[in-house]
Design a protein around this motif. Structure first.
Motif, PDB file in Angstrom:
ATOM      1  N   MET A  78       5.336  -1.729   6.527  1.00  8.83           N
ATOM      2  CA  MET A  78       4.472  -0.559   6.585  1.00  8.83           C
ATOM      3  C   MET A  78       3.059  -0.870   6.065  1.00  8.83           C
ATOM      4  SD  MET A  78       4.279   2.921   4.431  1.00  8.83           S
ATOM      5  CE  MET A  78       3.198   2.057   3.333  1.00  8.83           C
ATOM      6  N   SER A  79       2.949  -1.775   5.112  1.00 14.30           N
ATOM      7  CA  SER A  79       1.663  -2.070   4.474  1.00 14.30           C
ATOM      8  C   SER A  79       0.786  -3.020   5.280  1.00 14.30           C
ATOM      9  CB  SER A  79       1.895  -2.659   3.088  1.00 14.30           C
ATOM     10  OG  SER A  79       2.532  -1.724   2.255  1.00 14.30           O
TER      11      SER A  79
ATOM     12  N   GLY B 277      -6.048   9.243  -1.654  1.00 14.92           N
ATOM     13  CA  GLY B 277      -5.839   8.242  -0.608  1.00 14.92           C
ATOM     14  C   GLY B 277      -4.723   7.278  -0.952  1.00 14.92           C
ATOM     15  N   PHE B 278      -4.924   6.011  -0.648  1.00 15.98           N
ATOM     16  CA  PHE B 278      -3.890   5.001  -0.846  1.00 15.98           C
ATOM     17  C   PHE B 278      -4.064   4.271  -2.175  1.00 15.98           C
ATOM     18  CE2 PHE B 278      -4.140   5.365   3.804  1.00 15.98           C
ATOM     19  CZ  PHE B 278      -2.814   5.634   4.084  1.00 15.98           C
ATOM     20  N   GLN B 279      -2.957   3.720  -2.643  1.00 20.16           N
ATOM     21  CA  GLN B 279      -2.965   2.889  -3.839  1.00 20.16           C
ATOM     22  C   GLN B 279      -2.353   1.542  -3.479  1.00 20.16           C
ATOM     23  OE1 GLN B 279      -0.633   4.991  -6.717  1.00 20.16           O
ATOM     24  NE2 GLN B 279      -2.233   6.486  -7.129  1.00 20.16           N
ATOM     25  N   TYR B 280      -2.942   0.485  -4.008  1.00 18.58           N
ATOM     26  CA  TYR B 280      -2.382  -0.852  -3.804  1.00 18.58           C
ATOM     27  C   TYR B 280      -1.385  -1.151  -4.909  1.00 18.58           C
ATOM     28  CZ  TYR B 280      -6.045  -1.656  -0.400  1.00 18.58           C
ATOM     29  OH  TYR B 280      -6.848  -1.571   0.704  1.00 18.58           O
ATOM     30  N   SER B 281      -0.311  -1.824  -4.552  1.00 19.15           N
ATOM     31  CA  SER B 281       0.641  -2.283  -5.557  1.00 19.15           C
ATOM     32  C   SER B 281       0.754  -3.803  -5.435  1.00 19.15           C
ATOM     33  CB  SER B 281       2.013  -1.623  -5.371  1.00 19.15           C
ATOM     34  OG  SER B 281       2.567  -1.946  -4.118  1.00 19.15           O
ATOM     35  N   ILE B 282       0.707  -4.456  -6.581  1.00 18.40           N
ATOM     36  CA  ILE B 282       0.816  -5.911  -6.625  1.00 18.40           C
ATOM     37  C   ILE B 282       1.731  -6.242  -7.796  1.00 18.40           C
ATOM     38  CG2 ILE B 282      -0.419  -8.087  -6.907  1.00 18.40           C
ATOM     39  CD1 ILE B 282      -2.936  -6.635  -5.896  1.00 18.40           C
TER      40      ILE B 282
ATOM     41  N   VAL C 144       0.871  -1.168   0.000  1.00 18.45           N
ATOM     42  CA  VAL C 144       0.000   0.000   0.000  1.00 18.45           C
ATOM     43  C   VAL C 144       0.912   1.223   0.000  1.00 18.45           C
ATOM     44  CG1 VAL C 144      -1.771   1.260   1.275  1.00 18.45           C
ATOM     45  CG2 VAL C 144      -1.771  -1.233   1.285  1.00 18.45           C
ATOM     46  N   ARG C 145       0.621   2.163  -0.896  1.00 13.51           N
ATOM     47  CA  ARG C 145       1.425   3.378  -1.015  1.00 13.51           C
ATOM     48  C   ARG C 145       0.518   4.598  -0.914  1.00 13.51           C
ATOM     49  NH1 ARG C 145       4.581   0.299   0.057  1.00 13.51           N
ATOM     50  NH2 ARG C 145       5.978  -0.848  -1.267  1.00 13.51           N
ATOM     51  N   PRO C 146       1.050   5.700  -0.364  1.00 12.76           N
ATOM     52  CA  PRO C 146       0.269   6.934  -0.353  1.00 12.76           C
ATOM     53  C   PRO C 146      -0.039   7.352  -1.789  1.00 12.76           C
ATOM     54  CG  PRO C 146       2.213   7.141   1.026  1.00 12.76           C
ATOM     55  CD  PRO C 146       2.336   5.851   0.285  1.00 12.76           C
ATOM     56  N   GLY C 147      -1.261   7.804  -2.018  1.00  4.84           N
ATOM     57  CA  GLY C 147      -1.660   8.164  -3.374  1.00  4.84           C
ATOM     58  C   GLY C 147      -2.054   9.619  -3.532  1.00  4.84           C
ATOM     59  N   GLY C 148      -1.645  10.474  -2.616  1.00  7.44           N
ATOM     60  CA  GLY C 148      -1.984  11.893  -2.737  1.00  7.44           C
ATOM     61  C   GLY C 148      -3.412  12.164  -2.323  1.00  7.44           C
ATOM     62  N   CYS C 149      -4.101  12.985  -3.103  1.00  7.90           N
ATOM     63  CA  CYS C 149      -5.464  13.409  -2.773  1.00  7.90           C
ATOM     64  C   CYS C 149      -6.460  12.260  -2.758  1.00  7.90           C
ATOM     65  CB  CYS C 149      -5.951  14.452  -3.780  1.00  7.90           C
ATOM     66  SG  CYS C 149      -4.967  15.944  -3.759  1.00  7.90           S
TER      67      CYS C 149
ATOM     68  N   ILE D 195      -3.382  -3.444   5.019  1.00  2.00           N
ATOM     69  CA  ILE D 195      -3.957  -4.610   4.339  1.00  2.00           C
ATOM     70  C   ILE D 195      -4.856  -5.381   5.295  1.00  2.00           C
ATOM     71  CG2 ILE D 195      -3.380  -6.836   3.306  1.00  2.00           C
ATOM     72  CD1 ILE D 195      -0.949  -5.396   2.050  1.00  2.00           C
ATOM     73  N   MET D 196      -4.457  -5.463   6.569  1.00  2.00           N
ATOM     74  CA  MET D 196      -5.284  -6.158   7.566  1.00  2.00           C
ATOM     75  C   MET D 196      -6.577  -5.407   7.831  1.00  2.00           C
ATOM     76  SD  MET D 196      -2.545  -7.542  10.338  1.00  2.00           S
ATOM     77  CE  MET D 196      -3.841  -8.221  11.354  1.00  2.00           C
ATOM     78  N   GLY D 197      -6.536  -4.101   7.749  1.00  2.00           N
ATOM     79  CA  GLY D 197      -7.699  -3.299   8.112  1.00  2.00           C
ATOM     80  C   GLY D 197      -8.628  -3.105   6.953  1.00  2.00           C
TER      81      GLY D 197
END
Length: 80
Positions: free
Chosen positions: A73-74, A43-48, A36-41, A78-80
């Protein structure tokens, strides 16, 4: 991480698809990295993606014939 805690689950169909895609890559010892990465305005972005490097603080989950790696950090996101 407590072994009783499930960070994520993968369906049988998803596991088979991922294994097939890994075979196409033609590399040994690949893991599926989820993050999970910060995505700016927005929210978050998932990376796979497939990764062949595992850091000391990564969570490593072996399930359904796959190795899944999640950076420290992720994990809470991911759990939540």
């Amino acid at each position: 991480m407590d072994q009783k805690t499930t960070i994520l689950s993968i369906t049988d169909n998803a596991a088979e698809k991922v294994k097939g895609l890994m075979e196409q890559e033609g590399e040994e010892d690949l893991a599926l990295r989820v993050g999970v990465r910060p995505g700016g305005c927005s929210g978050f972005q998932y990376s796979i993606y497939f990764d062949d490097e595992i850091a000391d603080d990564d969570e490593v989950i072996e399930t359904k014939g796959l190795k899944v790696v999640i950076d420290a950090m992720s994990v809470p996101y991911i759990m939540g």
